[in-house]
Design a protein around this motif. Sequence first.
Motif, mmCIF file in Angstrom:
data_model
loop_
_atom_site.group_PDB
_atom_site.id
_atom_site.type_symbol
_atom_site.label_atom_id
_atom_site.label_comp_id
_atom_site.label_asym_id
_atom_site.label_seq_id
_atom_site.Cartn_x
_atom_site.Cartn_y
_atom_site.Cartn_z
ATOM 1 N N PHE A 92 2.391 -27.161 -32.512
ATOM 2 C CA PHE A 92 1.348 -27.524 -31.836
ATOM 3 C C PHE A 92 0.363 -26.535 -31.453
ATOM 4 O O PHE A 92 -1.004 -26.822 -31.516
ATOM 5 C CB PHE A 92 1.833 -28.396 -30.546
ATOM 6 C CG PHE A 92 2.316 -29.562 -30.713
ATOM 7 C CD1 PHE A 92 2.294 -30.486 -32.012
ATOM 8 C CD2 PHE A 92 2.990 -30.319 -29.865
ATOM 9 C CE1 PHE A 92 2.946 -31.570 -32.362
ATOM 10 C CE2 PHE A 92 3.833 -31.621 -30.081
ATOM 11 C CZ PHE A 92 3.639 -32.128 -31.331
ATOM 12 N N GLN A 93 0.603 -25.594 -30.738
ATOM 13 C CA GLN A 93 -0.202 -24.477 -30.463
ATOM 14 C C GLN A 93 -0.819 -23.674 -31.672
ATOM 15 O O GLN A 93 -2.029 -23.255 -31.359
ATOM 16 C CB GLN A 93 0.416 -23.298 -29.492
ATOM 17 C CG GLN A 93 0.753 -23.963 -28.236
ATOM 18 C CD GLN A 93 1.498 -22.972 -27.278
ATOM 19 O OE1 GLN A 93 2.204 -22.061 -27.743
ATOM 20 N NE2 GLN A 93 1.353 -23.109 -25.950
ATOM 21 N N GLN A 94 -0.154 -23.488 -32.870
ATOM 22 C CA GLN A 94 -0.560 -22.639 -33.752
ATOM 23 C C GLN A 94 -1.123 -23.392 -34.857
ATOM 24 O O GLN A 94 -2.079 -22.899 -35.741
ATOM 25 C CB GLN A 94 0.594 -21.646 -34.239
ATOM 26 C CG GLN A 94 0.999 -20.821 -33.179
ATOM 27 C CD GLN A 94 2.259 -19.915 -33.619
ATOM 28 O OE1 GLN A 94 2.516 -20.271 -34.845
ATOM 29 N NE2 GLN A 94 3.158 -19.239 -32.804
ATOM 30 N N SER A 95 -0.798 -24.591 -34.997
ATOM 31 C CA SER A 95 -1.252 -25.305 -36.223
ATOM 32 C C SER A 95 -2.301 -26.587 -36.118
ATOM 33 O O SER A 95 -2.640 -27.009 -37.033
ATOM 34 C CB SER A 95 -0.304 -26.150 -37.073
ATOM 35 O OG SER A 95 0.803 -24.959 -37.459
ATOM 36 N N ILE A 96 -2.578 -26.822 -34.808
ATOM 37 C CA ILE A 96 -3.474 -27.908 -34.438
ATOM 38 C C ILE A 96 -4.536 -27.411 -33.783
ATOM 39 O O ILE A 96 -4.440 -26.944 -32.447
ATOM 40 C CB ILE A 96 -2.754 -29.129 -33.726
ATOM 41 C CG1 ILE A 96 -1.622 -29.547 -34.452
ATOM 42 C CG2 ILE A 96 -3.743 -30.205 -33.353
ATOM 43 C CD1 ILE A 96 -1.049 -30.876 -33.791
ATOM 44 N N PRO A 97 -5.868 -27.305 -34.178
ATOM 45 C CA PRO A 97 -6.972 -26.654 -33.621
ATOM 46 C C PRO A 97 -7.336 -27.280 -32.348
ATOM 47 O O PRO A 97 -7.312 -28.550 -32.312
ATOM 48 C CB PRO A 97 -8.130 -26.549 -34.519
ATOM 49 C CG PRO A 97 -7.497 -26.824 -35.780
ATOM 50 C CD PRO A 97 -6.061 -27.564 -35.863
ATOM 51 N N PRO A 98 -7.380 -26.506 -31.071
ATOM 52 C CA PRO A 98 -7.727 -27.308 -29.875
ATOM 53 C C PRO A 98 -9.252 -27.867 -29.702
ATOM 54 O O PRO A 98 -9.342 -28.893 -29.000
ATOM 55 C CB PRO A 98 -7.645 -26.180 -29.144
ATOM 56 C CG PRO A 98 -7.885 -24.810 -29.479
ATOM 57 C CD PRO A 98 -7.150 -25.172 -30.868
ATOM 58 N N GLU A 99 -10.031 -27.637 -30.827
ATOM 59 C CA GLU A 99 -11.170 -28.034 -30.844
ATOM 60 C C GLU A 99 -11.438 -29.458 -31.197
ATOM 61 O O GLU A 99 -11.990 -30.263 -30.791
ATOM 62 C CB GLU A 99 -12.001 -27.305 -31.924
ATOM 63 C CG GLU A 99 -12.600 -25.887 -31.324
ATOM 64 C CD GLU A 99 -11.433 -24.978 -31.882
ATOM 65 O OE1 GLU A 99 -11.535 -23.750 -31.320
ATOM 66 O OE2 GLU A 99 -10.496 -25.355 -32.370
ATOM 67 N N LEU A 100 -10.341 -30.125 -31.977
ATOM 68 C CA LEU A 100 -10.074 -31.211 -32.529
ATOM 69 C C LEU A 100 -10.134 -32.365 -31.118
ATOM 70 O O LEU A 100 -10.608 -33.389 -30.893
ATOM 71 C CB LEU A 100 -9.084 -31.640 -33.632
ATOM 72 C CG LEU A 100 -9.300 -30.905 -34.796
ATOM 73 C CD1 LEU A 100 -8.100 -31.114 -35.677
ATOM 74 C CD2 LEU A 100 -10.363 -31.395 -35.484
ATOM 75 N N SER A 101 -9.123 -31.762 -30.324
ATOM 76 C CA SER A 101 -8.705 -32.700 -29.150
ATOM 77 C C SER A 101 -9.861 -32.821 -28.256
ATOM 78 O O SER A 101 -10.200 -33.678 -27.502
ATOM 79 C CB SER A 101 -7.292 -32.128 -28.349
ATOM 80 O OG SER A 101 -7.603 -30.822 -28.083
ATOM 81 N N GLU A 102 -10.415 -31.527 -28.137
ATOM 82 C CA GLU A 102 -11.543 -31.438 -27.125
ATOM 83 C C GLU A 102 -12.795 -32.388 -27.668
ATOM 84 O O GLU A 102 -13.440 -32.897 -26.833
ATOM 85 C CB GLU A 102 -12.037 -29.922 -27.181
ATOM 86 C CG GLU A 102 -11.129 -29.024 -26.559
ATOM 87 C CD GLU A 102 -11.666 -27.437 -26.486
ATOM 88 O OE1 GLU A 102 -12.801 -27.395 -27.128
ATOM 89 O OE2 GLU A 102 -10.970 -26.642 -26.032
#
Length: 242
Positions: A154-164
């Motif tokens: 979750f931390q390395q493969s899913i960009p946090p920008e998407l959830s933001e």
Amino acid sequence: MQLLAHIVMIFLSVLALVPFWLLIAASFSDSNYAVAEGYRFIPKVFSLDAYQYILQQWNQIGRAYLVTLTVTAVGTVSSILIVSLLSYGLSQKDLPGRRVIFGLILFTMLFSGGIVPQYMIYNNYLHLKNTIWGLIVPNLLLNGFTVVLVRNYFQQSIPPELSEAMEIDGAGPFYIFFRLVMPLSTPILATVGLMEAVTYWNDWNNGYVYLSKRRDLYGIQTLLNVLNQNIQALAQQDFDMN
């Protein structure tokens, strides 16, 4: 070079299929001849006794397969859901106590509470003994490695920008989790699901420990283990008499 790779892969595939072929051949072999002479890839003395026994005992064996399939399906889906939810929470940097919770999970990977406390909790407090939940619940969170594995994904493969971006549009955490995180995590969830399914399918110990009065809830692995113990006891008794 590609030809060599194909040859190596074909060779490894044949090696992987050989045990299955031997198992099938053994099922068609006469048991008395096989014990005396050993199993062969092509049965020398053909027999259908094993399949006749399965048909005669199908009420018990079929029920055991149904229990195993049910436990494997429910346990795998529940494990994936619990592990993914916990891992998603631990992957959020603003979660209070995130380091403490993650440290406790790592601690369970190094030290075990033991069999007796686990049995007391599931039997005396959760009252899982002699219920089908005794085959499902004990395996749900026994492996902290899967939590660490999914959390890192979750931390390395899913960009946090998407959830933001989804938060800006008004999406809540559960909507983001089920509509964004889960679809993007198919590879790691499939891997974890496969490991959990194999664990549930091969498990016989929980049935042996928690089903002392409910033989009708025996899974196929527990049933095979009991049959194997009975065969060994009869063989030892026959050996002692001779």
